[in-house]
Design an enzyme around this catalytic site. Structure first.
Site, short mmCIF file in Angstrom:
data_model
loop_
_atom_site.label_atom_id
_atom_site.label_comp_id
_atom_site.label_asym_id
_atom_site.label_seq_id
_atom_site.Cartn_x
_atom_site.Cartn_y
_atom_site.Cartn_z
N TYR A 201 0.83 -1.21 0.00
CA TYR A 201 0.00 0.00 0.00
C TYR A 201 0.86 1.26 0.00
CZ TYR A 201 -3.97 -3.02 1.08
OH TYR A 201 -4.94 -3.98 1.02
N LYS B 274 -0.94 -8.01 -3.00
CA LYS B 274 -2.33 -7.50 -2.88
C LYS B 274 -2.22 -6.00 -3.05
CE LYS B 274 -5.83 -7.99 0.86
NZ LYS B 274 -6.32 -6.67 1.01
P1 FBP Z 1 -11.40 -4.40 1.00
O1 FBP Z 1 -11.61 -5.35 -0.16
O2 FBP Z 1 -12.57 -4.34 1.90
O3 FBP Z 1 -10.92 -3.06 0.50
O4 FBP Z 1 -10.22 -5.04 1.87
C1 FBP Z 1 -8.90 -4.98 1.50
C2 FBP Z 1 -8.04 -4.47 2.62
O5 FBP Z 1 -6.70 -4.48 2.19
C3 FBP Z 1 -8.12 -5.22 3.92
O6 FBP Z 1 -7.33 -6.38 3.90
C4 FBP Z 1 -7.66 -4.19 4.90
O7 FBP Z 1 -8.19 -4.33 6.17
C5 FBP Z 1 -8.17 -2.93 4.32
O8 FBP Z 1 -8.36 -3.13 2.95
C6 FBP Z 1 -7.19 -1.80 4.54
O9 FBP Z 1 -7.75 -0.65 4.01
P2 FBP Z 1 -7.06 0.77 4.16
O10 FBP Z 1 -5.66 0.60 4.65
O11 FBP Z 1 -7.15 1.33 2.79
O12 FBP Z 1 -7.91 1.51 5.13
#
Ligand code: FBP
Length: 253
Positions: free
Chosen positions: A145, A176
């Protein structure tokens, strides 16, 4: 190490991971009366075409029974709460590889906030996890991320391609990652991940099921193996029907 290990979270080369680590990352704000119950979500994971479920250790310890659940478990090893709206996020380990194995996991997940000023700390910690997990035969999934003030746009295709590449360079079996929003630019992200398999996150619930179906078609066309998805599944009116709609594209196209 054998690279075939990633097939444990794939079916015929494609995959759908049900993500359920939101209670840690966001708090119960994402849940309703049903989805707040991890037992209910585990049943969706087991019966909804998923090739793995991803959660934190407490959820696995209480609600995942490796002798009963068929869906493989990916144990998320780090996490952070959403209380601190820090500009430069950091997420550190709260569970180790041996604990993950003892809970029945066949894989581990770890978030790296690519571009954050704390990126090196997470990379160092992740590298130890990756080495041990691979030595012990587990699949390693990088939640990549891009975040922080050096990352003005976290779905910029160069930023996502860089993040996908970092996952490959760090020896992840799978990554992911967010979707750029269009097939052509996402092809470059997938290419940058090399032989690491690309899963796309779902994001906040899309009211129009059609939009998700459309996105599913696009990510598969771009070369991703499928989704690692949470809210759009267990927040859906009928999660099994929602997962079927996506599975029909992920596994059949
Ligand atoms: P979603 O499909 O609900 O977006 O989930 C993916 C995910 O990566 C989860 O594993 C994690 O809890 C969440 O999104 C983190 O979201 P962010 O850091 O964007 O708040």
């Amino acid at each position: 190490m054998t690279r075939d290990i990633v097939n444990r979270i794939l079916r015929n080369g494609r995959g759908m991971i049900l993500a359920y680590d939101h209670g840690f990352e966001h708090g119960p704000v994402d849940f309703d009366e049903k989805s707040v119950d991890p037992g209910w979500v585990m049943e969706i994971a087991d019966n909804g075409n998923f090739t793995a479920v991803a959660c934190q250790k407490g959820i696995a310890s209480y609600y995942y029974d490796p002798s009963r659940h068929r869906v493989p478990l990916i144990l998320k090893l780090n996490g952070k709460t959403s209380f601190h709206k820090e500009e430069e996020p950091i997420s550190l380990q709260n569970c180790d590889v041996d604990e993950a194995i003892s809970l029945g996991a066949i894989g581990v997940g770890y978030t790296i906030y690519v571009g954050s000023e704390h990126e090196q700390t997470m990379i160092q910690e992740f590298s130890k996890v990756e080495r041990e997990a691979h030595e012990k035969g587990l699949v390693v999934v990088g939640w990549m991320y891009p975040r922080g003030k050096h990352v003005p746009n976290d779905i910029d295709h160069d930023v996502l391609a860089y993040s996908a590449r970092l996952a490959l360079e760090l020896n992840c079996d799978a990554v992911k990652i967010k979707y750029t929003g269009d097939v052509e630019s996402f092809k470059w992200v997938v290419k940058s991940a090399g032989k690491a398999k690309v899963f796309v996150v779902g994001g906040p619930r899309t009211e129009m099921a059609l939009q998700l179906v459309d996105t599913a078609q696009q990510i598969i066309e771009a070369g991703a193996v499928g989704f690692a998805i949470g809210r759009n599944m267990w927040q859906a009116k009928d999660p099994l029907e929602a997962s079927k709609q996506i599975a029909d594209i992920v596994f059949k196209t």
